[in-house]
Scaffold this motif. Structure first.
Motif, PDB file in Angstrom:
ATOM      1  N   THR A   1      40.106  41.272  48.901  1.00  0.00           N
ATOM      2  CA  THR A   1      39.223  42.135  49.673  1.00  0.00           C
ATOM      3  C   THR A   1      39.948  42.741  50.864  1.00  0.00           C
ATOM      4  N   THR A   2      39.589  43.990  51.149  1.00  0.00           N
ATOM      5  CA  THR A   2      40.112  44.620  52.360  1.00  0.00           C
ATOM      6  C   THR A   2      39.076  44.490  53.480  1.00  0.00           C
TER       7      THR A   2
ATOM      8  N   THR B   1      33.228  41.139  55.931  1.00  0.00           N
ATOM      9  CA  THR B   1      31.911  41.132  55.282  1.00  0.00           C
ATOM     10  C   THR B   1      31.672  39.861  54.459  1.00  0.00           C
TER      11      THR B   1
ATOM     12  N   PHE C   1      32.846  47.953  36.611  1.00  0.00           N
ATOM     13  CA  PHE C   1      33.567  48.679  37.658  1.00  0.00           C
ATOM     14  C   PHE C   1      34.724  47.874  38.255  1.00  0.00           C
ATOM     15  N   VAL C   2      34.937  46.688  37.756  1.00  0.00           N
ATOM     16  CA  VAL C   2      36.064  45.889  38.264  1.00  0.00           C
ATOM     17  C   VAL C   2      37.248  46.055  37.311  1.00  0.00           C
TER      18      VAL C   2
ATOM     19  N   TYR D   1      43.920  45.512  39.086  1.00  0.00           N
ATOM     20  CA  TYR D   1      44.040  45.612  40.538  1.00  0.00           C
ATOM     21  C   TYR D   1      43.694  44.284  41.182  1.00  0.00           C
TER      22      TYR D   1
ATOM     23  N   ALA E   1      38.971  40.418  40.205  1.00  0.00           N
ATOM     24  CA  ALA E   1      37.674  39.852  40.584  1.00  0.00           C
ATOM     25  C   ALA E   1      37.356  40.301  42.001  1.00  0.00           C
TER      26      ALA E   1
ATOM     27  N   MET F   1      34.565  39.906  45.495  1.00  0.00           N
ATOM     28  CA  MET F   1      33.365  39.335  46.095  1.00  0.00           C
ATOM     29  C   MET F   1      32.462  40.525  46.381  1.00  0.00           C
TER      30      MET F   1
ATOM     31  N   VAL G   1      29.604  42.614  48.041  1.00  0.00           N
ATOM     32  CA  VAL G   1      28.833  42.673  49.284  1.00  0.00           C
ATOM     33  C   VAL G   1      27.965  43.925  49.206  1.00  0.00           C
TER      34      VAL G   1
ATOM     35  N   ASP H   1      29.133  47.793  50.405  1.00  0.00           N
ATOM     36  CA  ASP H   1      29.996  48.452  49.422  1.00  0.00           C
ATOM     37  C   ASP H   1      29.083  49.175  48.436  1.00  0.00           C
TER      38      ASP H   1
HETATM   39  C1  ANZ Z   1      34.578  43.066  49.491  1.00  0.00           C
HETATM   40  C2  ANZ Z   1      34.191  44.319  50.099  1.00  0.00           C
HETATM   41  C3  ANZ Z   1      33.156  44.558  50.984  1.00  0.00           C
HETATM   42  C4  ANZ Z   1      34.998  45.365  49.718  1.00  0.00           C
HETATM   43  C5  ANZ Z   1      32.984  45.811  51.455  1.00  0.00           C
HETATM   44  C6  ANZ Z   1      34.856  46.631  50.152  1.00  0.00           C
HETATM   45  C7  ANZ Z   1      33.788  46.859  51.028  1.00  0.00           C
HETATM   46  P1  ANZ Z   1      41.485  49.111  48.269  1.00  0.00           P
HETATM   47  O1  ANZ Z   1      41.197  49.601  49.639  1.00  0.00           O
HETATM   48  O2  ANZ Z   1      41.649  50.232  47.267  1.00  0.00           O
HETATM   49  O3  ANZ Z   1      42.601  48.122  48.215  1.00  0.00           O
HETATM   50  N1  ANZ Z   1      38.316  45.495  44.733  1.00  0.00           N
HETATM   51  C8  ANZ Z   1      39.242  44.539  44.813  1.00  0.00           C
HETATM   52  N2  ANZ Z   1      39.779  44.294  43.608  1.00  0.00           N
HETATM   53  C9  ANZ Z   1      39.161  45.138  42.750  1.00  0.00           C
HETATM   54  C10 ANZ Z   1      39.266  45.346  41.367  1.00  0.00           C
HETATM   55  N3  ANZ Z   1      40.112  44.654  40.619  1.00  0.00           N
HETATM   56  N4  ANZ Z   1      38.493  46.300  40.796  1.00  0.00           N
HETATM   57  C11 ANZ Z   1      37.607  46.997  41.557  1.00  0.00           C
HETATM   58  N5  ANZ Z   1      37.472  46.830  42.863  1.00  0.00           N
HETATM   59  C12 ANZ Z   1      38.224  45.894  43.472  1.00  0.00           C
HETATM   60  O4  ANZ Z   1      40.132  48.386  47.755  1.00  0.00           O
HETATM   61  C13 ANZ Z   1      39.926  47.048  48.015  1.00  0.00           C
HETATM   62  C14 ANZ Z   1      38.474  46.767  47.763  1.00  0.00           C
HETATM   63  O5  ANZ Z   1      38.165  47.114  46.418  1.00  0.00           O
HETATM   64  C15 ANZ Z   1      38.180  45.301  47.933  1.00  0.00           C
HETATM   65  O6  ANZ Z   1      37.455  45.051  49.128  1.00  0.00           O
HETATM   66  C16 ANZ Z   1      37.176  45.032  46.823  1.00  0.00           C
HETATM   67  O7  ANZ Z   1      35.924  45.249  47.423  1.00  0.00           O
HETATM   68  C17 ANZ Z   1      37.453  46.068  45.795  1.00  0.00           C
HETATM   69  F1  ANZ Z   1      31.979  46.048  52.300  1.00  0.00           F
HETATM   70  O8  ANZ Z   1      35.828  43.361  48.850  1.00  0.00           O
HETATM   71  B1  ANZ Z   1      36.087  44.810  48.778  1.00  0.00           B
END
Ligand code: ANZ
Ligand code: ZN
Length: 832
Positions: free
Chosen positions: A247-248, A252, A325-326, A330, A334, A336, A338, A342
């Protein structure tokens, strides 16, 4: 010479002369500064289009200009000769791809020659030539030995009727281009090159590329997609099995209400084995493969597993869903989820009725309505216990620290960039030099057996790649155990050939090594010209290969292209010119009708190089008319030739102070225009170079045609010689011819570049400061001899002070010549 302008004859003559004198042959001359000018080499489709003409003309203008500046210039051309169209032609018309390709090259070579481009034809190369691709095979083996390549399973488009793998462009609306069958996704083992090992350097070195358009650097940065985040370990409930997410937005974390995994995640595969519905869901997702760009917007679909994970801080149970959508490729495949923060998670939660928990609130005190959509901005933490009130930065670090102290996560940098899949299941490409032995596994072809030559006679009707059904090609012996073994039948992506060709041009004839000292002398490319459509793939791969070659000790540079010019598109009626739109203009017919110089002048003049160019028949006519004017000027102002023949041996030193005021004024104008044109050449703004040249010709026409005044004659002579040299890189044929006819020395391309003479710029003008009611309001330049009444008239007319004269009445004017100051005393007009 009183003939009318006849480009047809004149251009052929000029080109023959250049050929005969071998003026564009490559020379290694250490006394001169080198300049390597390159345009992206074309695919030999057999037809030249206006996009080509634009790109190759711009490069030629640069090459010729640099040569006239006194540099030793390399300007090669070659052919990006592997690829689909040749293979399709072979299938459809039964012509061998080699023949189709070489026939097309012959046609295009003539077309390029008719444009008058200054190529070093000795360096010509075609990537489908075994002399070229053997070094690609050789280098791949070096990479193999350094562990920079590997084989892994990846998806391909599979045509179940033709039983063959299809390239993306052969899939039309989800169906095979020939069979019409619905295309399936299949996983097969393919070769990859580890570009991700160079992600950091590819990103960091963009900062060095000051000669690249900002837009291209931004696209590369986004493509590499570096992001800083945290890898968090969740654990499956009632088990120790960890499930990792990337996660970035660790801020959250307290708002995570479920986990989502990719259909290819190991846990999803496991679940599919125990549950038929899950297996069916995964299967249906696989069929609807979408482009990465559409992932975010596609309809969110998923299915619940029976698994539950524990929240790493609260230990609360979180259901695990499989979601379309996962991406498996990347992070860790998997996420988490939120939903409050998101948008994808939010949409998914709406569809499947999952809880939405807000943990971020806008920092400005406003309210976020998470019933309507996710609140995705950064803000302040709420509902997060110990972390409440923190901003993004603080929470990022506090949560990352907390997790790492409890062994539940760590900071992680991720890249969007994936390793480069270079396998293609096509025939018309470079064979990948690997032997598969049932005993010893994958082995590189021994160096002394290179090149692995692509067989010429293959059966295109067989299913699969024609190489597979060619036993002479496939069957071989294992270099290690001497047992029966098989060759790799995949060929390289054609982007591999175009990733290193720039380094090969200087030594295209070298059979002993990949590169020799000539490459070291010429590299890097000083100016590279090509389409913006190559901003990421080609330009990134070429940079990557340069670093691979450097690390193998084969080149000594970090970056291949010092300056980059990305030319804009050629449009007609506002649309891109393309065959499918049926709005193309054939350059050949234009060259026949108007000559190459007109076509070159039009493409250079119609727009700044990096902007799109709108096709216009009138503008082509306009370019032609200008060249005719240039031509007839040379016919009428015969004193130019006269001066050249009379004074040829002697340099003429003239005391220009004795020239009349109008003569000095024209000369000043000429040198001002020259200075502007030189500046525009330096920044590749060739369209305004042309405007300067047009103005220059107008200036010259102010002098009486048959004037016997020596200064008039000298002025015409000097001005015209400047004009011809300024235009020579753009319209080389007519300039060559006129330079020669008018008895100037040597060939115009060898003439020294014109220099601005600073005395010519000096003027007898005075710069006055203008005040209105004692306040500084502007400046004006006025000729020294002007009388007071005219001075005031000019001041009142001058632009910068207009706003101060609105509805005002001038009551007094003061001119103080010693202080170069003019003051206007004004007061409001009575009637206003
Ligand atoms: C929780 C979260 C909460 C996220 C939030 C975003 C907003 P970038 O910036 O492109 O690196 N992510 C991580 N792995 C993924 C995957 N294999 N397939 C699809 N989505 C994936 O994007 C990182 C964010 O993309 C991560 O942060 C994750 O969603 C999602 F309010 O985690 B985030
Ligand atoms: Zn073996």
């Amino acid at each position: 010479m009183n003939d009318p302008y006849n480009p047809k004859i004149l251009e052929k003559e000029a080109q023959a002369e250049w050929d005969e004198k071998q003026i564009f042959d490559i020379k290694t001359d250490s006394s001169k500064e080198k300049f390597y000018c390159l345009s992206m080499f074309p695919y030999p489709s057999g037809t030249l289009h206006m996009g080509h003409v634009r790109c190759y003309t711009l490069a030629d203008v640069i090459a010729r200009h640099q040569r006239m500046l006194g540099k030793n210039v390399l300007h090669p051309i070659g052919w990006d000769a592997f690829g689909m169209p040749a293979e399709n032609a072979a299938i459809q018309n039964n012509v061998p791809p080699t023949q189709w390709t070489y026939d097309n090259i012959a046609i295009m070579r003539e077309q390029f020659k008719s444009l008058g481009n200054s190529y070093n034809w000795q360096c010509e190369l075609a990537t489908s030539d075994p002399k070229y691709y053997r070094w690609e095979q050789w280098f791949f083996i070096q990479l193999f030995n350094k562990d920079l390549v590997y084989k892994k399973n990846a998806l391909v488009n599979w045509d179940p009727v033709d039983k063959t793998v299809l390239a993306n462009e052969q899939v039309i609306d989800g169906r095979g281009w020939r069979s019409g069958a619905l295309v399936e996704q299949r996983e097969i083992a393919q070769w990859f090159i580890k570009i991700t090992a160079y992600a950091d350097e590819l990103l960091a070195d963009l900062d060095q590329l000051s000669g690249w358009p900002e837009q291209v650097k931004i696209m590369q940065r986004n493509w590499i997609g570096r992001s800083e985040g945290v890898e968090i370990d969740f654990t499956l409930q009632n088990s120790e099995v960890p499930i990792q997410v990337y996660t970035t937005r660790p801020d959250t974390l307290m708002g995570a209400t479920y986990l989502a995994i990719a259909i290819d995640h190991p846990l999803a595969k496991q679940a599919a084995q125990q549950n038929k519905n899950i297996a069916a869901f995964i299967e249906s997702c696989r069929k609807t493969k979408v482009a990465e760009a559409e992932l975010a917007t596609q309809e969110k679909r998923g299915i619940a597993t029976e698994l539950t994970a524990s929240h790493p801080i609260t230990n609360e149970p979180l259901p695990i869903w499989i979601a379309n959508f996962v991406l498996m490729e990347y992070g860790s495949g998997a996420v988490m989820s939120v939903p409050a923060h998101d948008q994808r998670d939010w949409e998914f939660a709406q569809v499947y009725n999952l809880p939405i928990k807000q943990v971020i609130t806008p920092a400005d005190g406003s309210q976020a309505d998470i019933q309507q959509s996710a609140f995705v901005d950064k803000g302040l933490l709420i509902n997060s216990d110990a972390f409440d009130g923190m901003n993004f930065e603080q929470a990022f670090h506090a949560i990352a620290d907390h997790l790492s102290q409890h062994n539940k996560g760590s900071r992680k940098v991720n890249y969007r960039l994936r390793d480069w899949g270079v396998s293609r299941q096509r025939y018309w490409g470079t064979p990948i030099p690997i032997i598969n032995c049932p005993q010893c596994g994958q082995l590189p072809v021994p160096e002394d057996q290179l090149p692995v030559v692509l067989p010429e006679h293959v059966d295109f009707k067989a299913s699969g790649s024609p190489l597979m059904s060619n036993p002479e090609f496939v069957n071989t012996t294992c270099p290690q155990c001497q047992g029966q073994a098989q060759r790799e039948t995949d060929t390289f992506d054609t982007f591999v050939e175009s990733s290193w060709y720039y380094a090969r041009f200087p030594c295209a004839d070298q059979d002993e090594t990949m590169f020799d000292e000539r490459s070291q002398y010429w590299l890097p490319v000083d100016h590279y010209v090509g389409g913006i459509e190559h901003a990421v793939l080609h330009l990134l791969y070429a940079r990557f290969f340069c670093k691979l070659l450097r690390d193998a000790g084969l080149v000594q540079i970090d970056e291949p292209f010092k300056n980059l010019l990305t030319q804009g598109m050629v449009l007609k009626d506002g649309h891109k010119m393309s065959k499918s739109k049926g709005n193309t203009v054939a350059p050949e017919a234009l060259i026949k009708h108007y000559g190459a110089d007109t076509v070159r002048l039009f493409t250079v003049f119609a727009a700044p190089p990096d902007q799109s160019l709108e096709w216009s028949d009138q503008a082509v006519e306009g370019a032609y008319r200008f060249l005719k004017r240039l031509w007839s000027f040379a016919q009428t102002y015969t004193s130019i030739k006269h001066i050249n023949s009379v004074y040829k041996a002697r340099k003429i030193h003239s005391d220009w102070h004795k020239a009349s005021d109008p003569q000095q004024k024209i000369r000043r104008e000429i040198h001002l225009l020259l200075g502007k044109a030189c500046y525009d050449y330096e920044r590749s703004q060739f369209n305004t170079v042309v405007s300067a040249c047009m103005k220059l010709l107008n200036c010259l026409q102010e002098t009486p045609v048959h004037s016997t005044d020596q200064f008039d004659q000298l002025l015409t002579h000097e001005g015209f010689s400047i004009l011809l040299r300024l235009l020579a890189p753009i319209t080389p044929h007519i300039c060559y011819k006129l330079w020669d006819e008018l008895n100037f020395e040597g060939m115009v391309i060898d003439a020294p570049w014109p220099q601005v003479i600073s005395e010519a710029l000096q003027s007898d003008t005075v710069e006055y400061v203008i005040q209105v009611n004692g306040k500084l309001r502007g400046h004006i330049e006025i000729e020294a001899t002007t009388d007071d009444a005219t001075i005031i008239a000019q001041v009142i007319a001058c632009e910068p002070i207009q706003p101060y004269l609105i509805e005002k009445e001038i009551v007094k004017t003061i001119i103080i010549k010693q202080r170069k100051l003019i003051n206007l005393v004004v007061k409001p007009r009575k009637d206003s």
